[in-house]
Structures are given as structure tokens and as C-alpha cells.
Design a protein around this motif. Sequence first.
Motif, PDB file in Angstrom:
ATOM      1  N   GLU A 139       0.845  -1.203  -0.018  1.00  0.00           N
ATOM      2  CA  GLU A 139       0.080  -0.098   0.051  1.00  0.00           C
ATOM      3  C   GLU A 139       0.832   1.221   0.024  1.00  0.00           C
ATOM      4  OE1 GLU A 139      -3.469   2.046   2.535  1.00  0.00           O
ATOM      5  OE2 GLU A 139      -2.852   0.000   3.109  1.00  0.00           O
ATOM      6  N   ARG A 143       0.690   4.175  -2.594  1.00  0.00           N
ATOM      7  CA  ARG A 143       0.353   5.317  -2.230  1.00  0.00           C
ATOM      8  C   ARG A 143       1.501   6.536  -2.780  1.00  0.00           C
ATOM      9  NH1 ARG A 143      -4.154   6.304   0.716  1.00  0.00           N
ATOM     10  NH2 ARG A 143      -5.033   4.433   1.561  1.00  0.00           N
ATOM     11  N   GLU A 156      -8.005   0.488  -1.793  1.00  0.00           N
ATOM     12  CA  GLU A 156      -7.874  -0.931  -1.704  1.00  0.00           C
ATOM     13  C   GLU A 156      -9.112  -1.485  -1.862  1.00  0.00           C
ATOM     14  OE1 GLU A 156      -4.230  -2.481   0.450  1.00  0.00           O
ATOM     15  OE2 GLU A 156      -3.099  -1.511  -1.124  1.00  0.00           O
TER      16      GLU A 156
END
Length: 206
Positions: A139, A143, A156
Amino acid sequence: MPSRRRTLLKVIILGDSGVGKTSLMNQYVNKKFSNQYKATIGADFLTKEVQFEDRLFTLQIWDTAGQERFQSLGVAFYRGADCCVLVYDVNSMKSFDNLNNWREEFLIQANPSDAENFPFVVLGNKIDVDGGNSRVVSEKKARAWCASKGNIPYFETSAKEGVNVEEAFQVIAKNALKSGEEEEIYLPDTIDVGSSSQPRSGGCEC
């Protein structure tokens, strides 16, 4: 009471073949998921009515084929888009690496008037696979990429389990609305975009 005008907002979903574009669209519009994988041929679209502040909007969500042989169809589908959704599979580094190509391809083909501020939303799909043990794109990495492209909103998702799908499309609709409103101010509702005070000749100015 304000009038309930209908506005059409065009949303394009892009990404590699098999990342779950059709499944995300079906989960959002029909609340359904199918394990049967069927590649999209060319493009397909679904519509869903959404309401903001007593105004009705019709989201027209276009799902385009991820296979390169269909990319020549792009121009017609990309033109007039109010928001572009970039989808990758968190379990496939290649699909993540290709986001840049999809984004650039969209900006070239759609040729938006303000490319710098055109609204994109990124979805990292298939977080449900193997309980998350198969994922290869963190993640944090996703990002960071979104931040480097002008702070693109990031979600997500699991199209299969419906995780974050509704939330993501609410942001997609809001961003499409912001983008579409600029056009609404300047363009009349007719095909003729010339000044209404000017008499026009009957010839076609195609």
C-alpha cells in the motif's frame, strides 16, 4: 426546491487485462460478482444513477479491454471522460508498473483541456486473494506513486467481497462531477456550441 436536472458523467476504467475492471463495475452497479472470467471485447458500459444535494446524475461507467489489440479503439471511448479510474491487481507487479502507461495513454487519447488537474482515481484490487499473502505491491508503494502524480485518490478494493467498492465510486462520482461541472457552465445543452446571439448559416461546420 431546486430542480432535479439529470447530468451524464462519463467514467472510464483502465488497466491491464484480468485486474478486475469488469468485476468492480458489476459489483458497484449490480452488487454481483462472478468467478467466471470473460475478457471484455472492445468496450462495454453500465449506468448508475447517483444523487448529490438533490441533483440526479447518471454515471456512465465504461469498461475497456485491457488487451493491446483493442487499444486503437481508445480515442472514441476516452473523449469526453469526466474521470479516469486506473486499476491494478495488488498481486501483480506488472499490472502496477503499467499504470503509468495507462495514465499517459489516456491523457494523449482523451486530450483533456486541463491535463494537469484531470481527475484520476487508483484502485488496488484483489486484496482478498490468498488472504492477502500473495500481494506483491505494498500500500505504501501505491500511495507513493499516487502522491507523485498529484495526490491521486487511492483505494484498496476487493470486487469479490465488495470491500471499498462503494466508497471508491463515491469519490469517483464526486471527482467526475467537479470535472463535468466546468463543461456544464460553458456548454449549452444543445449540440450547437456556437454563440446563441450569432445567427448561424445552415451549413455544417464539421
